[in-house]
Design a protein around this motif. Structure first.
Motif, PDB file in Angstrom:
ATOM      1  N   SER A  90       0.836  -1.212   0.000  1.00 15.83           N
ATOM      2  CA  SER A  90       0.000   0.000   0.000  1.00 15.83           C
ATOM      3  C   SER A  90       0.863   1.251   0.000  1.00 15.83           C
ATOM      4  N   GLU A 149      10.411   3.356   6.516  1.00 11.25           N
ATOM      5  CA  GLU A 149      10.128   1.938   6.728  1.00 11.25           C
ATOM      6  C   GLU A 149      10.947   1.418   7.911  1.00 11.25           C
ATOM      7  N   ALA A 150      10.258   0.662   8.782  1.00 14.58           N
ATOM      8  CA  ALA A 150      10.911   0.188  10.013  1.00 14.58           C
ATOM      9  C   ALA A 150      12.000  -0.849   9.744  1.00 14.58           C
ATOM     10  N   ARG A 160       4.182  -7.608   4.246  1.00 10.87           N
ATOM     11  CA  ARG A 160       3.619  -8.963   4.282  1.00 10.87           C
ATOM     12  C   ARG A 160       3.728  -9.694   2.943  1.00 10.87           C
ATOM     13  N   ASN A 192       0.386 -15.368  -0.776  1.00 14.13           N
ATOM     14  CA  ASN A 192       0.609 -16.532  -1.627  1.00 14.13           C
ATOM     15  C   ASN A 192       0.052 -16.371  -3.027  1.00 14.13           C
ATOM     16  N   TRP A 193      -1.244 -16.070  -3.055  1.00 15.17           N
ATOM     17  CA  TRP A 193      -1.968 -16.078  -4.321  1.00 15.17           C
ATOM     18  C   TRP A 193      -2.399 -14.677  -4.752  1.00 15.17           C
ATOM     19  N   ASN A 215      -9.535 -16.669   7.193  1.00 15.67           N
ATOM     20  CA  ASN A 215      -9.926 -15.380   7.783  1.00 15.67           C
ATOM     21  C   ASN A 215      -8.850 -14.774   8.679  1.00 15.67           C
ATOM     22  N   TYR A 222     -16.745  -9.059   2.713  1.00 17.50           N
ATOM     23  CA  TYR A 222     -15.642  -9.440   1.826  1.00 17.50           C
ATOM     24  C   TYR A 222     -16.187  -9.833   0.448  1.00 17.50           C
ATOM     25  N   VAL A 280       8.876   4.565  12.770  1.00 14.55           N
ATOM     26  CA  VAL A 280       8.196   5.788  13.212  1.00 14.55           C
ATOM     27  C   VAL A 280       7.630   5.543  14.608  1.00 14.55           C
ATOM     28  N   LEU A 288       0.237   1.428   8.364  1.00 15.64           N
ATOM     29  CA  LEU A 288       0.641   0.416   9.342  1.00 15.64           C
ATOM     30  C   LEU A 288      -0.374  -0.718   9.461  1.00 15.64           C
ATOM     31  N   TYR A 317      -0.430  -3.766  14.416  1.00 22.65           N
ATOM     32  CA  TYR A 317       0.492  -2.772  14.968  1.00 22.65           C
ATOM     33  C   TYR A 317      -0.296  -1.603  15.558  1.00 22.65           C
ATOM     34  N   GLY A 366      -3.690   0.764   3.628  1.00 23.14           N
ATOM     35  CA  GLY A 366      -3.334  -0.559   4.155  1.00 23.14           C
ATOM     36  C   GLY A 366      -4.542  -1.471   4.054  1.00 23.14           C
ATOM     37  N   GLU A 367      -4.270  -2.782   4.020  1.00 22.12           N
ATOM     38  CA  GLU A 367      -5.353  -3.748   3.745  1.00 22.12           C
ATOM     39  C   GLU A 367      -6.581  -3.574   4.642  1.00 22.12           C
ATOM     40  N   SER A 396      -7.688  -7.728   3.833  1.00 20.93           N
ATOM     41  CA  SER A 396      -6.933  -8.997   3.981  1.00 20.93           C
ATOM     42  C   SER A 396      -6.251  -9.480   2.701  1.00 20.93           C
ATOM     43  N   THR A 397      -6.227  -8.645   1.680  1.00 23.14           N
ATOM     44  CA  THR A 397      -5.592  -9.087   0.426  1.00 23.14           C
ATOM     45  C   THR A 397      -4.566  -8.064  -0.071  1.00 23.14           C
ATOM     46  N   VAL A 398      -3.749  -8.527  -1.018  1.00 26.02           N
ATOM     47  CA  VAL A 398      -2.761  -7.630  -1.631  1.00 26.02           C
ATOM     48  C   VAL A 398      -3.464  -6.620  -2.539  1.00 26.02           C
TER      49      VAL A 398
END
Ligand code: 6YU
Length: 497
Positions: free
Chosen positions: A15, A35-36, A43, A59-60, A187, A203, A239, A273, A277, A458-459, A467-469
């Motif tokens: 993201s 970036e930390a 991920r 993965n997919w 999930n 979703y 940060v 983030l 986190y 962010g997701e 929860s996805t890319v």
């Protein structure tokens, strides 16, 4: 103003990279990512097990078709197998349930036939579909997906499986437990009892048979990064605090304070983030604190753990066409997805394995899946102990005492200090409003202060692809577009100096 605005992006996952990409393409020249860690991707993380490429994180490509920006980028960069590019692959509508060929084993060392599995599988998928429908209907009968599935299976089994003998019925209920554990991994939750029934249907899936990146998911990050200025990211720069609404010479500014004491002034900050986190550090991270409605949504949304355990073998012990291996415990007919004694029996939470295909590329490698607190405990054990537990488990379920893995590698997403788990899910009582609160910039609407000081990507901020890319990528673009249109409007209305 305009393209001269100073934008700081916190986090260099997909993201953050996507937001920077969009801003740089739009001509913004003061964009910086903090970036930390020492790497980009977050991920998205490709690793190695011996000679094999493995995905420690994502993965997919879920739903690889025209509407999926990850698929379109991967195609544009030439990163996919020809099979994934076919119209047939893109149009296959699997509704989130890949039609994988299973091998099913039980704890007494029995291998089941597909017909033994089908009645439980059909009932389970039917109930998942019904669980998704409550989103549009409202008035759900239970708080969680787990409660709903358990109570419905009890009722439906009494009627639909009335002609089956007691042993068959018990086995089917054990298989429901296995599928609940699968769904915990899907999930990213400890238990389906934590997934809100009202929010489950938020979703959305896209058409297309899920595909992978033959040379690793990180190729996507590398390609995007190669189009950004080399010095745009500062690595190893965690940060600590985002000071917003602070006033300098009567003008609101944002200052990003890093762990090493560096203070970076910005016009706008995009925070990407992970929700895990944010849940843990929100108090120290924002000054002034997050508004209460936003904080409550951070707390209501779920963020659990899903880990992988890669296991390599000299020879396969599964069928040549097998794509997924399920393990079912014969003492679990109470439809459970939580292990009572985590320290002693954590391995019972592992639902089984997916098979890395094609064999010519990966060798004989399986990916074990384990979610929840059991998975978090697994992370604390030496890898050797994980390997012993896996070996014993496989020997027991196959009845073959000679099976010995060559090597094992597991992910540890919960103890990753910059992620604190795997990905988000709608918890009990969650609604679309919570996801909208997550993405709402600071200061919130109605404030007289300078707008868009802090933006959120962010997701966990995507209303239906969380929860996805692809969800994460779209949120980066969304917040960049928000800034682009804001800065263009502001610079147009500013008098020329
Ligand atoms: C997908 C998949 N997949 C498996 C596993 C995991 C995830 N996902 P990032 O965390 O990437 O970036 C944040 C950055 O911030 C990071 O670099 C940090 O180091 C940094 N940071 C942190 N603190 C900082 C600080 N203080 N200062 C500075 N920087 C800091 N997605 O599409 N396909 O197969 C999987 C999977 C094990 C862990 C996945 C998958 C999720 C994605 O990986 C994830 O969403 C994105 O990469 C996140 O990007 P980001 O930029 O937001 O954060 C019906 C129904 C059910 C609903 N669910 C079904 C969906 C299925 C999801 N399935 C996932 C499954 C797998 C297997």
């Amino acid at each position: 103003f305009g393209v001269n605005s100073k934008v700081v992006i916190v986090g260099c996952g997909i993201s953050g990279v996507a937001a920077a990409h969009r801003l740089v393409k739009a001509g913004f020249h003061h964009v910086r990512i903090l970036e930390a860690t020492a790497r980009s991707g977050g991920r998205i993380r490709t690793g190695r097990l011996g000679d094999n490429i493995i995905e420690i994180g994502a993965n997919w490509i879920h739903g690889p078709s025209e509407e999926n920006p990850v698929f379109c980028l991967a195609r544009q960069y030439g990163l996919l197998d020809p099979e994934a590019l076919t119209t047939e692959n893109q149009t296959m509508d699997i509704g989130g349930h890949p039609p994988w060929v299973p091998n099913i084993f039980t704890s007494s060392g029995r291998k089941l036939n597909a017909e033994d599995f089908d009645p439980a599988k059909e009932m389970f998928i039917e109930l998942l579909t019904e669980s998704s429908d409550f989103q549009s209907k409202g008035g759900e009968p239970c708080a969680s997906v787990g409660d709903f599935i358990r109570s419905e299976v009890k009722q439906r089994a009494a009627e639909k499986w009335k002609d089956a003998d007691a042993a068959t019925r018990s086995l089917r209920l054990c298989l429901i437990s296995t599928m609940l554990k699968v769904e915990c991994c899907v999930n990213g939750t400890h238990s389906m009892d934590e997934v809100g029934l009202g929010g489950f249907g938020l979703y959305e899936t896209l058409p297309g048979l899920d595909c992978t990146f033959p040379s690793g998911y990180e190729d996507l990050i590398k390609n995007l990064m190669s189009e950004l200025p080399a010095d745009l990211v500062t690595y190893n720069r965690p940060v600590r605090c985002v000071h917003w609404n602070s006033t300098e010479n009567g003008v609101n500014t944002v200052t990003v304070e890093c762990d090493d004491g560096e203070r970076v002034a910005a016009d706008h900050v995009i925070v990407t983030l992970p929700l895990g986190y944010l849940k843990k550090h929100h108090q120290a991270l924002f000054h002034p604190p997050l508004p209460l409605h936003k904080l409550h949504s951070v707390q209501r949304l779920g963020f659990g753990t899903n880990n992988k355990i890669f296991v390599e073998f000299d020879l396969p012990w599964w069928d040549a066409d097998c794509e997924v291996i399920y393990f079912s415990w014969e003492d679990e007919d109470a439809m459970v997805d939580q292990v009572p004694d985590v320290h002693r029996s954590w391995i019972k939470k592992l639902f089984g394995f997916t098979v890395l295909k094609p064999t010519e590329r990966y060798g004989h490698v399986l990916c074990g899946w384990i979610a929840g607190h059991e998975s978090e405990y697994m992370e604390t054990l030496p890898e050797q102990e994980v390997m012993q537990n896996i070996t014993q488990l496989i020997r027991r379920f196959t009845g073959n005492p000679t099976i010995t893995p060559r090597r094992v590698l597991r992910s540890q997403w919960f103890h990753d200090p910059w992620t604190c788990g795997s990905y988000s899910f709608p918890g009990r009582g969650c609604s679309v409003q919570d996801l909208e609160n997550m993405m709402e910039p600071l200061p919130t609407k109605g404030s007289q202060a300078k707008p868009l000081q802090v933006l959120f990507a962010g997701e966990a901020t995507h209303p239906y692809f969380y929860s996805t890319v692809h969800g994460a990528l779209l949120t980066g673009w969304r917040e960049a577009d928000r800034l682009i249109s804001h800065c263009t409007t502001v610079s147009q209305s500013e008098p020329h100096k």
